[in-house]
Design a protein around this motif. Structure first.
Motif: not given
Length: 281
Positions: A253-274, A15-21
């Motif tokens: 310890p590490i904080s864990v946040v689950p996303l009901d997503a496949s490998h690319s939530p920056f494209l499938s759920m940008p609102d929730e990820l943001a 990928h590239g920086s474009w995937c966060w657009s």
């Protein structure tokens, strides 16, 4: 650390920086400064092998050609990211979100310069244990369901890269790529994204190791964003990364946040990820 620390977003292999657009405008609209950067060997730093651009396309040429990014190492990637963080943060610590194979790069930077990383966030990313290369995890039982590995072309040890064939018109292969990376992404958007991918991920990034210490990586605030439907880095492997880190540094310890997503939530759920990364301190 104030919540207004700048977010630095780092993509994974191919990928590239474009995937966060789709994410950056939402984060900025919420009042958080954010910048996406290219990882070494990718984006503006990518170099395409000859078979990828030569016409006519020759499928027999895909496997043997040594990658033009075969000399890119984890050291190189960490040096580049460190310089980017210093430039973006002006010397102040930033919050870094690393996706997929950018994880080992973030780990190295946070270990070497913990004062530059206010928060290290791993988005379904490789987060290898001390002195273990990320590549080792691809051979572990938890990686058995990896749908990317069967798509690789050529011998990584010979060509110096993890290579995918984005030039092929093989409909079955392209469908499997879609399922591995973008299973919950609108097909039209996934097709556009696939057209921007570059074929070679530098193997050196996956082979490098980092010795983790309590006052280095162990001192940095960390969050792991799991993707429960991921077919590239599956939930079992994500859980192993978290368990190993917590075992190594049980007092942090590490904080864990689950996303009901496949490998690319920056494209499938940008609102929730943001929303999630905007809230990272």
């Amino acid at each position: 650390m104030p919540i207004t620390s700048t977010l630095v977003l780092v993509h994974g292999f191919w990928h590239g920086s474009w995937c966060w657009s789709e994410v950056i405008p939402r984060v900025v609209a919420a009042g958080r400064p954010a910048v996406a950067v290219d990882m070494a060997g990718h984006g503006l730093y990518a170099r395409r092998p000859r078979w990828f651009t030569e016409q006519p396309y020759d499928p027999e040429a895909v496997g043997p050609e040594v990658s033009p990014v075969a000399d890119v190492s984890l050291d190189d990637a960490a040096e580049l990211l460190t310089s980017q963080i210093k430039r973006i943060g002006g010397g102040e610590p930033v919050t870094v979100v690393a996706h997929s194979a950018a994880g080992p790069v973030l780990t190295r930077v946070a270990q070497q310069a913990p004062e530059l990383v206010a928060h290290a966030a791993y988005l379904s990313a490789y987060m290898p244990a001390s002195d273990v290369p990320a590549a080792a995890y691809t051979r572990m039982p938890e990686a058995a369901g990896d749908q990317v590995a069967p798509l690789l072309r050529g011998d990584p040890s010979q060509i110096g890269a993890l290579r995918l064939d984005f030039a092929t018109d093989d409909a079955v292969y392209r469908q499997r790529l879609y399922e591995a990376f973008y299973a919950d992404v609108d097909p039209a958007l996934a097709d556009a994204a696939t057209g921007l991918l570059t074929p070679d991920g530098p193997m050196g990034i996956m082979l490098g190791t980092t010795t983790l210490t309590r006052d280095g990586w162990g001192s940095v605030r960390r969050t792991y964003l799991t993707c429960t439907k991921d077919r590239a880095i599956g939930p079992a492997l994500q859980a192993r990364f978290i368990a190993e880190a917590d075992a190594a540094f049980p007092d942090h310890p590490i904080s864990v946040v689950p996303l009901d997503a496949s490998h690319s939530p920056f494209l499938s759920m940008p609102d929730e990820l943001a929303d999630i990364i905007t809230s990272l301190g």
